[in-house]
Write an enzyme that holds these catalytic residues in place. Structure first.
Site, PDB file in Angstrom:
ATOM      1  N   GLN A 116      -2.122 -40.329  -3.457  1.00 22.60           N
ATOM      2  CA  GLN A 116      -2.623 -38.880  -2.682  1.00 22.60           C
ATOM      3  C   GLN A 116      -1.945 -37.940  -3.174  1.00 22.60           C
ATOM      4  O   GLN A 116      -0.849 -37.692  -3.258  1.00 22.60           O
ATOM      5  CB  GLN A 116      -2.214 -39.569  -1.037  1.00 22.60           C
ATOM      6  CG  GLN A 116      -2.778 -38.832  -0.016  1.00 22.60           C
ATOM      7  CD  GLN A 116      -2.337 -39.178   1.286  1.00 22.60           C
ATOM      8  OE1 GLN A 116      -1.723 -40.034   1.437  1.00 22.60           O
ATOM      9  NE2 GLN A 116      -2.614 -38.475   2.220  1.00 22.60           N
ATOM     10  N   LYS A 147       7.359 -48.238 -19.095  1.00 17.09           N
ATOM     11  CA  LYS A 147       7.908 -47.759 -17.848  1.00 17.09           C
ATOM     12  C   LYS A 147       8.480 -49.123 -17.141  1.00 17.09           C
ATOM     13  O   LYS A 147       9.426 -49.236 -16.376  1.00 17.09           O
ATOM     14  CB  LYS A 147       6.988 -47.151 -16.721  1.00 17.09           C
ATOM     15  CG  LYS A 147       7.464 -46.973 -15.391  1.00 17.09           C
ATOM     16  CD  LYS A 147       8.432 -45.949 -15.418  1.00 17.09           C
ATOM     17  CE  LYS A 147       8.314 -45.378 -13.799  1.00 17.09           C
ATOM     18  NZ  LYS A 147       8.824 -46.509 -12.900  1.00 17.09           N
ATOM     19  N   HIS A 158      -4.590 -46.975   8.798  1.00 17.45           N
ATOM     20  CA  HIS A 158      -3.300 -46.273   8.307  1.00 17.45           C
ATOM     21  C   HIS A 158      -3.911 -44.790   7.981  1.00 17.45           C
ATOM     22  O   HIS A 158      -3.924 -44.779   6.841  1.00 17.45           O
ATOM     23  CB  HIS A 158      -2.673 -47.165   7.250  1.00 17.45           C
ATOM     24  CG  HIS A 158      -1.577 -46.515   6.614  1.00 17.45           C
ATOM     25  ND1 HIS A 158      -0.651 -45.981   7.340  1.00 17.45           N
ATOM     26  CD2 HIS A 158      -1.313 -46.050   5.213  1.00 17.45           C
ATOM     27  CE1 HIS A 158       0.412 -45.369   6.438  1.00 17.45           C
ATOM     28  NE2 HIS A 158      -0.092 -45.465   5.169  1.00 17.45           N
ATOM     29  N   ASP A 208       4.120 -46.483   9.867  1.00 17.30           N
ATOM     30  CA  ASP A 208       3.707 -45.645  10.872  1.00 17.30           C
ATOM     31  C   ASP A 208       4.649 -46.144  12.319  1.00 17.30           C
ATOM     32  O   ASP A 208       5.097 -45.232  12.799  1.00 17.30           O
ATOM     33  CB  ASP A 208       2.267 -45.846  11.129  1.00 17.30           C
ATOM     34  CG  ASP A 208       1.603 -45.509   9.990  1.00 17.30           C
ATOM     35  OD1 ASP A 208       0.860 -44.186   9.732  1.00 17.30           O
ATOM     36  OD2 ASP A 208       1.222 -46.447   9.322  1.00 17.30           O
ATOM     37  N   THR A 209       4.422 -47.519  12.301  1.00 14.81           N
ATOM     38  CA  THR A 209       5.387 -48.067  13.549  1.00 14.81           C
ATOM     39  C   THR A 209       6.710 -47.712  13.386  1.00 14.81           C
ATOM     40  O   THR A 209       7.445 -47.367  14.385  1.00 14.81           O
ATOM     41  CB  THR A 209       5.193 -49.583  13.821  1.00 14.81           C
ATOM     42  OG1 THR A 209       3.645 -49.748  13.972  1.00 14.81           O
ATOM     43  CG2 THR A 209       5.687 -50.079  14.818  1.00 14.81           C
ATOM     44  N   PRO A 233      -6.480 -46.155   0.357  1.00 13.77           N
ATOM     45  CA  PRO A 233      -6.605 -46.500   1.520  1.00 13.77           C
ATOM     46  C   PRO A 233      -6.371 -48.023   2.066  1.00 13.77           C
ATOM     47  O   PRO A 233      -7.190 -48.760   1.720  1.00 13.77           O
ATOM     48  CB  PRO A 233      -7.871 -46.084   2.344  1.00 13.77           C
ATOM     49  CG  PRO A 233      -8.644 -45.995   1.140  1.00 13.77           C
ATOM     50  CD  PRO A 233      -8.001 -45.781  -0.085  1.00 13.77           C
ATOM     51  N   ALA A 254      -0.190 -52.472  -0.669  1.00 11.35           N
ATOM     52  CA  ALA A 254       0.147 -51.102  -0.302  1.00 11.35           C
ATOM     53  C   ALA A 254      -0.546 -49.926  -0.621  1.00 11.35           C
ATOM     54  O   ALA A 254      -0.450 -48.571   0.103  1.00 11.35           O
ATOM     55  CB  ALA A 254       1.841 -50.942  -0.788  1.00 11.35           C
ATOM     56  N   ARG A 295      -5.925 -40.310   2.908  1.00 10.04           N
ATOM     57  CA  ARG A 295      -5.971 -41.527   2.419  1.00 10.04           C
ATOM     58  C   ARG A 295      -7.491 -42.061   1.882  1.00 10.04           C
ATOM     59  O   ARG A 295      -7.673 -42.705   1.206  1.00 10.04           O
ATOM     60  CB  ARG A 295      -5.129 -42.512   3.134  1.00 10.04           C
ATOM     61  CG  ARG A 295      -3.690 -42.187   3.250  1.00 10.04           C
ATOM     62  CD  ARG A 295      -3.050 -42.949   4.527  1.00 10.04           C
ATOM     63  NE  ARG A 295      -1.785 -42.685   4.848  1.00 10.04           N
ATOM     64  CZ  ARG A 295      -1.133 -41.907   5.664  1.00 10.04           C
ATOM     65  NH1 ARG A 295      -2.260 -41.558   6.661  1.00 10.04           N
ATOM     66  NH2 ARG A 295       0.012 -41.882   5.837  1.00 10.04           N
ATOM     67  N   ARG A 328       8.295 -45.244  11.580  1.00 13.25           N
ATOM     68  CA  ARG A 328       8.410 -43.869  11.754  1.00 13.25           C
ATOM     69  C   ARG A 328       8.411 -43.596  13.466  1.00 13.25           C
ATOM     70  O   ARG A 328       9.335 -42.601  13.830  1.00 13.25           O
ATOM     71  CB  ARG A 328       7.363 -43.158  11.054  1.00 13.25           C
ATOM     72  CG  ARG A 328       7.326 -42.972   9.716  1.00 13.25           C
ATOM     73  CD  ARG A 328       6.208 -42.449   9.051  1.00 13.25           C
ATOM     74  NE  ARG A 328       6.401 -42.243   7.630  1.00 13.25           N
ATOM     75  CZ  ARG A 328       5.256 -42.026   6.656  1.00 13.25           C
ATOM     76  NH1 ARG A 328       3.954 -42.471   7.336  1.00 13.25           N
ATOM     77  NH2 ARG A 328       5.547 -41.902   5.538  1.00 13.25           N
ATOM     78  N   HIS A 349      10.610 -50.490  21.367  1.00  8.65           N
ATOM     79  CA  HIS A 349       9.309 -51.570  20.980  1.00  8.65           C
ATOM     80  C   HIS A 349       8.109 -50.805  21.278  1.00  8.65           C
ATOM     81  O   HIS A 349       7.811 -50.434  22.500  1.00  8.65           O
ATOM     82  CB  HIS A 349       9.730 -52.789  22.059  1.00  8.65           C
ATOM     83  CG  HIS A 349      11.091 -53.149  21.811  1.00  8.65           C
ATOM     84  ND1 HIS A 349      11.642 -53.881  20.930  1.00  8.65           N
ATOM     85  CD2 HIS A 349      12.114 -53.326  22.845  1.00  8.65           C
ATOM     86  CE1 HIS A 349      12.746 -54.198  20.872  1.00  8.65           C
ATOM     87  NE2 HIS A 349      13.218 -53.999  22.281  1.00  8.65           N
TER      88      HIS A 349
END
Length: 315
Positions: free
Chosen positions: A86, A43, A179, A152-153, A125, A122, A92, A155, A172
């Site tokens: 997941q 792979k 997370h 998350d920020t 969890p 990355a 997570r 998004r 901002h």
């Protein structure tokens, strides 16, 4: 050891997240060298070949190949996306035990190569696995970084930009904490351009806090929605990791919400959790302490305790 002439990035794990990251790295031309390492060597080799064939189409001169852990010795940065993914219906935090066991082996093999750079984690969890990597590696806390709440920020900013019809880059705000399900929005420090979000609500009756709360829930639960629809999330985190890699290798001193080690900041000790931090060639230069209101302080404390409880049996 950190300031090598050639920026080599070693990617551990060439699944959907790793491959998305590699594709983003190639398009942005962030590093001179990218070595792809995976248990499934075919792979990794297939991905390296496929990506190399993109080079005539892009402005990047990145050298890409499939390698092994010995290639980590000369890497400036090791990015880990490997581990159990997941599944639908799984949180997570459900992944803790199996991924901690996987990471012990991976980090041991990387450190055995003589690696002395920066780790970027990355795998979920992410807060707990970043802490585990710090413990397993023995590297200084500044050189072990998790992707934290950076996605998350992003998004959050995208959804708020859509709501206010403003470029997301001019929103901002921060999502901090785990997370995961206990994360929180820092509404008291969220601005649309230069205007605090609560000022915007006061001035314009077409916007409401109820709708903003809905935006946060959609931010927090975005991964569940995406996993339900297509089985996994990978483009967003892939580009988030590219952004972090650029901040590190280009010595940007950028403020990004990463999983960082707290040593007294926010009144907490001995935990990795999502907070804004200044990122540069040395890793985490400093944690940025936001002046949280009382509700946000309580929510952040709850997020810390959630992580501690989950970590305790494993670490």
């Amino acid at each position: 050891m950190l300031h090598k002439e050639i920026n080599r990035v070693a990617l551990i794990g060439t699944g959907a997240v790793g491959a998305s990251y590699a594709f983003g790295m190639l398009n942005k031309g962030v590093a001179e060298e990218l070595v792809m390492i995976d248990l499934n060597k075919d792979k990794a080799e297939g991905d390296a070949m496929d990506l190399s064939h993109c080079l005539p189409f892009v402005d990047s001169r990145t050298k890409i190949w499939a390698g092994d852990y010995s290639d980590c010795k000369d890497a400036s940065l090791v990015v880990i996306t490997a581990g159990a993914a997941q599944k639908p219906g799984e949180t997570r935090l459900d992944l803790v035990a199996k991924n901690c066991a996987i990471f012990k082996g991976i980090v041991g093999d990387i450190m055995a190569s003589g690696f002395d750079g920066i780790f970027l984690i990355a795998t979920n969890p992410v807060d707990i696995l970043t802490y585990a990597t710090w413990k397993f590696s023995g590297l200084p806390k500044e050189r072990v970084i998790g992707s934290g709440t950076s996605l998350d920020t992003a998004r959050f900013r995208y959804m708020l930009g859509d709501y206010f019809n403003v470029d997301a880059r001019n929103i901002h705000g921060y999502i901090i904490g785990e997370h995961g399900d206990s994360e929180l929005p820092v509404w008291s420090k969220t601005n649309v351009g230069t205007s605090p979000v609560h000022h915007v609500l006061k001035k314009n009756p077409k916007y409401s806090q109820r709708e903003l709360d809905e935006i946060f829930l959609n931010t927090r639960d975005a991964a569940y929605h995406i996993i339900k629809k297509k089985g996994a999330t990978y483009y967003g985190i892939g580009m988030g990791l590219v952004r972090l890699t650029k901040a590190i290798l280009k010595n940007e001193n950028s403020i990004i919400t990463v999983s960082a080690y707290l040593d007294g900041q926010y009144g907490e000790h001995d935990i990795y959790i999502g907070v804004p931090a200044v990122i540069n060639r040395g890793g985490i230069r400093e944690v940025v302490e936001l002046d949280l209101n009382e509700l946000e302080q309580r929510q952040f404390k709850n997020s810390v305790e959630t992580l501690r409880k989950t970590m305790a049996p494993v670490l």
